[in-house]
Design an enzyme around this catalytic site. Structure first.
Site, PDB file in Angstrom:
ATOM      1  N   ARG A  65     -29.323  35.224 -18.641  1.00 26.39           N
ATOM      2  CA  ARG A  65     -30.654  35.593 -19.132  1.00 26.39           C
ATOM      3  C   ARG A  65     -30.914  35.016 -20.529  1.00 26.39           C
ATOM      4  O   ARG A  65     -32.030  34.604 -20.858  1.00 26.39           O
ATOM      5  CB  ARG A  65     -30.766  37.118 -19.149  1.00 26.39           C
ATOM      6  CG  ARG A  65     -32.108  37.672 -19.564  1.00 26.39           C
ATOM      7  CD  ARG A  65     -32.196  39.143 -19.218  1.00 26.39           C
ATOM      8  NE  ARG A  65     -33.328  39.786 -19.843  1.00 26.39           N
ATOM      9  CZ  ARG A  65     -33.242  40.669 -20.835  1.00 26.39           C
ATOM     10  NH1 ARG A  65     -32.044  41.030 -21.286  1.00 26.39           N
ATOM     11  NH2 ARG A  65     -34.314  41.210 -21.351  1.00 26.39           N
ATOM     12  N   HIS A  69     -34.087  32.898 -21.652  1.00 25.23           N
ATOM     13  CA  HIS A  69     -34.955  33.325 -22.753  1.00 25.23           C
ATOM     14  C   HIS A  69     -35.007  32.279 -23.862  1.00 25.23           C
ATOM     15  O   HIS A  69     -36.015  32.180 -24.572  1.00 25.23           O
ATOM     16  CB  HIS A  69     -34.469  34.664 -23.312  1.00 25.23           C
ATOM     17  CG  HIS A  69     -34.903  35.829 -22.483  1.00 25.23           C
ATOM     18  ND1 HIS A  69     -35.261  37.052 -23.030  1.00 25.23           N
ATOM     19  CD2 HIS A  69     -35.055  35.969 -21.148  1.00 25.23           C
ATOM     20  CE1 HIS A  69     -35.609  37.890 -22.059  1.00 25.23           C
ATOM     21  NE2 HIS A  69     -35.477  37.252 -20.897  1.00 25.23           N
ATOM     22  N   ASN A  97     -36.015  40.695 -26.170  1.00 20.51           N
ATOM     23  CA  ASN A  97     -34.658  40.206 -26.400  1.00 20.51           C
ATOM     24  C   ASN A  97     -33.705  41.260 -26.950  1.00 20.51           C
ATOM     25  O   ASN A  97     -32.514  40.978 -27.148  1.00 20.51           O
ATOM     26  CB  ASN A  97     -34.683  39.007 -27.355  1.00 20.51           C
ATOM     27  CG  ASN A  97     -35.252  37.763 -26.713  1.00 20.51           C
ATOM     28  OD1 ASN A  97     -35.158  37.594 -25.494  1.00 20.51           O
ATOM     29  ND2 ASN A  97     -35.868  36.905 -27.502  1.00 20.51           N
ATOM     30  N   HIS A 195     -31.889  37.592 -10.464  1.00 20.48           N
ATOM     31  CA  HIS A 195     -31.885  39.055 -10.499  1.00 20.48           C
ATOM     32  C   HIS A 195     -30.902  39.656  -9.507  1.00 20.48           C
ATOM     33  O   HIS A 195     -30.830  40.876  -9.371  1.00 20.48           O
ATOM     34  CB  HIS A 195     -33.298  39.590 -10.210  1.00 20.48           C
ATOM     35  CG  HIS A 195     -34.252  39.376 -11.331  1.00 20.48           C
ATOM     36  ND1 HIS A 195     -35.608  39.625 -11.231  1.00 20.48           N
ATOM     37  CD2 HIS A 195     -34.064  38.933 -12.603  1.00 20.48           C
ATOM     38  CE1 HIS A 195     -36.207  39.333 -12.372  1.00 20.48           C
ATOM     39  NE2 HIS A 195     -35.286  38.911 -13.220  1.00 20.48           N
TER      40      HIS A 195
END
Length: 327
Positions: A65, A69, A97, A195
């Site tokens: 992730r 990001h 975050n 996910h």
């Protein structure tokens, strides 16, 4: 009318210019970039990542992730790793975050690489390689990562707020978000499969359980049994409890995410939204029916594509000595 046409033409021209610049930078990446300057770089990254994940498999998801990001904000140039200063709130401290974890893995890799090859390997490349190796360690796919990224010097919290897709996005917003980064609708469907690992705290989805339209109702697109299960975990004001994004595969990278979404058991609105578009729905149905026959290959290809967003190469940016601060 003429002015409107000129304005549209101007913006299209700008988009073309930026696309060409992004493509030129991406072409500055290549496989085995460090073959001569730091031959053991990728081996060092892999061994340290493997050591951390073997002790805490839950780190794989946040490391994946973190790369996502980073790339969606200013491009894949390590800006998500920078600490805030007295004069600036960095991306790391933006609300989306705050739940990121695993910075100690990046720091450990950087320390080892600086000892072996000082000033050679960028934090942006470390992040891309760690994400790949973290997924691979938990039985996910591995892919060849083109390297040669350099590190950015700017990190602004509001950039994260403005660029990261929200778990509450509908399909139109998701497609626009991915398209703005040069990613296709298929990439959206494939990368959403990330996910299949990880967790989420209740506030990211609790409105679907208790107050979906502001009238104390539940999200009608979510399976009622799944709603009951989630309600047993999360109360309306709970901010600390977390649940698995994909039950029974949190620590192992498997394609059962698509089966769950197909059964209306996607945790986020953004997961459920994939069933409202013909392309993403067809991909979900294909992977669910074939038990992920092409998912692993597709995921690697989309990760390579994502890893080329807005990269800095050549003499742009810098090679940070420490990943959490500029030189």
């Amino acid at each position: 009318m003429a002015n409107t046409k000129l304005l549209i033409a101007f913006f299209l021209h700008l988009m073309l210019v930026f696309s060409v610049l992004d493509l030129a930078n991406a072409q500055g990446l290549k496989l085995d970039f460090y073959k001569t300057s730091c031959p053991s770089a990728e081996h060092i990254v892999k061994e340290i990542t493997k050591k951390f994940i073997s002790r805490a498999a839950t780190l794989a998801a946040p490391l994946l992730r973190m790369h996502f990001h980073d790339c969606f904000v200013r491009g894949c140039e390590g800006s998500v790793l920078l600490n805030s200063t007295k004069k600036n709130q960095a991306e790391k401290d933006a609300f989306p975050n705050l739940s990121l974890r695993g910075f100690q893995v990046i720091d450990a890799v950087k320390t080892a690489l600086e000892k072996k090859c000082p000033g050679i390997v960028s934090c942006a490349d470390i992040l891309a390689l760690v994400a790949r190796d973290a997924v691979s360690v938990i039985n996910g796919p591995s892919w060849s990562v083109p390297t040669g990224r350099r590190d950015g010097r700017i990190s602004i919290a509001t950039d994260a707020l403005n660029n990261l897709p929200s778990p509450a996005f509908n399909i139109t917003q998701l497609k626009q978000s991915f398209a703005s980064k040069g990613l296709s609708v298929k990439d959206l469907a494939v990368l959403s499969g990330g996910h299949t690992i990880g967790i989420s705290h209740c506030p990211s989805f609790v409105n679907r359980l208790y107050n979906f339209t502001g009238k104390g109702d539940t999200d009608p697109t979510m399976d009622q049994n799944y709603i009951a299960h989630l309600k047993s975990k999360c109360k309306p004001t709970d901010t600390t409890t977390f649940v698995d994004l994909s039950p029974r595969s949190t620590h192992t990278f498997k394609p059962n995410y698509y089966t769950l979404v197909g059964k209306r058991r996607g945790l986020f609105q953004s997961d459920a939204a994939l069933l409202t578009d013909s392309t993403t729905k067809a991909y979900i149905q294909l992977q669910a029916a074939s038990k992920g026959s092409t998912f692993m290959k597709d995921f690697g290809e989309s990760m390579v594509k994502m890893g080329q967003i807005g990269v800095l190469t050549g003499k742009s940016g810098e090679i940070r000595k420490q990943c959490n601060r500029i030189n």
